[in-house]
Motif scaffolding. Structure first.
Motif, PDB file in Angstrom:
ATOM      1  N   MET A 189       0.825  -1.205   0.000  1.00 34.19           N
ATOM      2  CA  MET A 189       0.000   0.000   0.000  1.00 34.19           C
ATOM      3  C   MET A 189       0.861   1.258   0.000  1.00 34.19           C
ATOM      4  O   MET A 189       0.546   2.244  -0.678  1.00 34.19           O
ATOM      5  N   TYR A 190       1.951   1.234   0.747  1.00 39.41           N
ATOM      6  CA  TYR A 190       2.841   2.396   0.822  1.00 39.41           C
ATOM      7  C   TYR A 190       3.472   2.685  -0.539  1.00 39.41           C
ATOM      8  O   TYR A 190       3.507   3.838  -0.994  1.00 39.41           O
ATOM      9  N   VAL A 191       3.948   1.632  -1.200  1.00 39.20           N
ATOM     10  CA  VAL A 191       4.567   1.804  -2.523  1.00 39.20           C
ATOM     11  C   VAL A 191       3.553   2.335  -3.528  1.00 39.20           C
ATOM     12  O   VAL A 191       3.833   3.256  -4.306  1.00 39.20           O
ATOM     13  N   LEU A 192       2.345   1.777  -3.506  1.00 37.93           N
ATOM     14  CA  LEU A 192       1.310   2.234  -4.439  1.00 37.93           C
ATOM     15  C   LEU A 192       0.924   3.680  -4.162  1.00 37.93           C
ATOM     16  O   LEU A 192       0.675   4.458  -5.093  1.00 37.93           O
ATOM     17  N   THR A 193       0.862   4.053  -2.897  1.00 40.06           N
ATOM     18  CA  THR A 193       0.492   5.425  -2.546  1.00 40.06           C
ATOM     19  C   THR A 193       1.489   6.425  -3.105  1.00 40.06           C
ATOM     20  O   THR A 193       1.114   7.506  -3.584  1.00 40.06           O
ATOM     21  N   LEU A 194       2.764   6.086  -3.061  1.00 35.46           N
ATOM     22  CA  LEU A 194       3.797   7.003  -3.542  1.00 35.46           C
ATOM     23  C   LEU A 194       3.940   6.995  -5.064  1.00 35.46           C
ATOM     24  O   LEU A 194       4.475   7.934  -5.633  1.00 35.46           O
ATOM     25  N   SER A 195       3.450   5.945  -5.716  1.00 37.51           N
ATOM     26  CA  SER A 195       3.718   5.794  -7.149  1.00 37.51           C
ATOM     27  C   SER A 195       2.567   6.214  -8.043  1.00 37.51           C
ATOM     28  O   SER A 195       2.725   6.253  -9.264  1.00 37.51           O
ATOM     29  N   GLY A 196       1.402   6.527  -7.488  1.00 39.76           N
ATOM     30  CA  GLY A 196       0.266   6.857  -8.331  1.00 39.76           C
ATOM     31  C   GLY A 196      -0.550   8.014  -7.795  1.00 39.76           C
ATOM     32  O   GLY A 196      -0.284   8.542  -6.718  1.00 39.76           O
ATOM     33  N   THR A 197      -1.534   8.421  -8.582  1.00 37.97           N
ATOM     34  CA  THR A 197      -2.449   9.481  -8.170  1.00 37.97           C
ATOM     35  C   THR A 197      -3.647   8.884  -7.443  1.00 37.97           C
ATOM     36  O   THR A 197      -3.930   7.684  -7.550  1.00 37.97           O
ATOM     37  N   PHE A 198      -4.372   9.732  -6.717  1.00 39.16           N
ATOM     38  CA  PHE A 198      -5.536   9.253  -5.978  1.00 39.16           C
ATOM     39  C   PHE A 198      -6.592   8.679  -6.927  1.00 39.16           C
ATOM     40  O   PHE A 198      -7.132   7.597  -6.680  1.00 39.16           O
ATOM     41  N   VAL A 199      -6.861   9.395  -8.010  1.00 42.15           N
ATOM     42  CA  VAL A 199      -7.884   8.939  -8.953  1.00 42.15           C
ATOM     43  C   VAL A 199      -7.472   7.619  -9.594  1.00 42.15           C
ATOM     44  O   VAL A 199      -8.281   6.688  -9.727  1.00 42.15           O
ATOM     45  N   GLY A 200      -6.202   7.524  -9.977  1.00 39.98           N
ATOM     46  CA  GLY A 200      -5.731   6.294 -10.594  1.00 39.98           C
ATOM     47  C   GLY A 200      -5.793   5.105  -9.646  1.00 39.98           C
ATOM     48  O   GLY A 200      -6.236   4.017 -10.025  1.00 39.98           O
ATOM     49  N   LEU A 201      -5.358   5.320  -8.400  1.00 38.38           N
ATOM     50  CA  LEU A 201      -5.390   4.236  -7.417  1.00 38.38           C
ATOM     51  C   LEU A 201      -6.815   3.853  -7.068  1.00 38.38           C
ATOM     52  O   LEU A 201      -7.112   2.665  -6.838  1.00 38.38           O
ATOM     53  N   ALA A 202      -7.715   4.839  -7.019  1.00 33.40           N
ATOM     54  CA  ALA A 202      -9.126   4.535  -6.751  1.00 33.40           C
ATOM     55  C   ALA A 202      -9.713   3.685  -7.875  1.00 33.40           C
ATOM     56  O   ALA A 202     -10.473   2.741  -7.626  1.00 33.40           O
ATOM     57  N   ALA A 203      -9.334   4.006  -9.114  1.00 33.61           N
ATOM     58  CA  ALA A 203      -9.824   3.220 -10.250  1.00 33.61           C
ATOM     59  C   ALA A 203      -9.276   1.796 -10.212  1.00 33.61           C
ATOM     60  O   ALA A 203     -10.003   0.826 -10.463  1.00 33.61           O
ATOM     61  N   ILE A 204      -7.979   1.656  -9.892  1.00 32.21           N
ATOM     62  CA  ILE A 204      -7.381   0.322  -9.794  1.00 32.21           C
ATOM     63  C   ILE A 204      -8.058  -0.484  -8.688  1.00 32.21           C
ATOM     64  O   ILE A 204      -8.351  -1.675  -8.847  1.00 32.21           O
ATOM     65  N   SER A 205      -8.311   0.171  -7.546  1.00 31.50           N
ATOM     66  CA  SER A 205      -9.006  -0.505  -6.441  1.00 31.50           C
ATOM     67  C   SER A 205     -10.388  -0.979  -6.868  1.00 31.50           C
ATOM     68  O   SER A 205     -10.809  -2.098  -6.535  1.00 31.50           O
ATOM     69  N   THR A 206     -11.091  -0.137  -7.628  1.00 30.03           N
ATOM     70  CA  THR A 206     -12.424  -0.508  -8.101  1.00 30.03           C
ATOM     71  C   THR A 206     -12.361  -1.708  -9.044  1.00 30.03           C
ATOM     72  O   THR A 206     -13.176  -2.638  -8.954  1.00 30.03           O
TER      73      THR A 206
END
Length: 232
Positions: free
Chosen positions: A123-140
């Motif tokens: 989660m830490y690596v993903l948080t630093l490597s992407g945008t909120f919108v992009g990570l929200a879309a990946i999570s979805t």
């Protein structure tokens, strides 16, 4: 459902909690969406639709209140994900579907310590490597894949005569599951045919899913080899 193994009498409580909670959440979401559509003509162009709808209806004070509520809701979502994800890894490891190290449990707190640390690191690596919108879309997208796989498992288990007896049988389970799978495929296809950003998020999700499948296959091979060695 994921931490049900740590609950008292989950067979009785979880069906009620799952169905009731899902119904309440769906109703609240529908009401929020209805209000947002009815009060905000430029909903599609808004980056903060609920906040903008609240500001239009009740003023800036209500908008700040809604924004604070969104922060609290996000924190709750992260907390629930951090509770659930390590337990999935732990359960798969305990069943031999992932390396056995992830099934390590803390001696004092009885928590899956290695799975929690691994989840936090990812989660830490993903948080630093992407945008909120992009990570929200990946999570979805990942959630859709997990839900679709769960629906497929329901259909498969109901067709198997050697499956354990169900503690609770959902009414219309197979038709509802089939409809959910069709909706999942439709949503994923819609994302694939939309913007290049959405296609990139689908690509990242596919890579993550592929890595998980590779880990599952590797653990299965190791488990079978170990069993064969013990027999010999």
């Amino acid at each position: 459902m994921i931490p049900a193994g740590e609950m008292i009498n989950p067979q009785k409580l979880m069906p009620f909690a799952l169905l009731t909670g899902t119904a309440i959440i769906a109703l609240v979401y529908i009401l929020i969406q209805t209000v947002a559509i009815g009060t905000l003509p430029t909903l599609a162009q808004s980056n903060r639709p609920i906040v903008d709808a609240a500001a239009r209806m009740l003023g800036s004070g209500a908008a700040r209140f809604i924004a604070a509520g969104a922060v609290i809701s996000t924190a709750g979502t992260l907390n629930s994900m951090f509770l659930a994800a390590p337990r999935i890894i732990y359960a798969m490891s305990a069943d031999g579907d992932l390396p056995r190290g992830f099934a390590s449990v803390h001696r004092r707190f009885r928590t899956p310590q290695v799975a929690i640390l691994a989840t936090g690191l990812v989660m830490y690596v993903l948080t630093l490597s992407g945008t909120f919108v992009g990570l929200a879309a990946i999570s979805t997208i990942i959630r859709l894949l997990a839900y679709g796989a769960t629906c497929a498992a329901l259909i498969a288990l109901r067709r198997r005569s050697d499956a354990p007896a169900a503690m609770f049988t959902a009414p219309l389970g197979v038709p509802v599951a089939a409809g959910a799978i069709a909706l999942t495929l439709l949503l994923l296809l819609t994302s694939l045919l939309s913007t290049s950003t959405a296609r990139n998020e689908l690509r990242v999700s596919a890579i993550a899913a592929g890595a998980g499948i590779a880990g599952y296959i590797a653990a299965s091979v190791v488990r079978r080899l170990s069993a064969a060695i013990r027999l010999n």
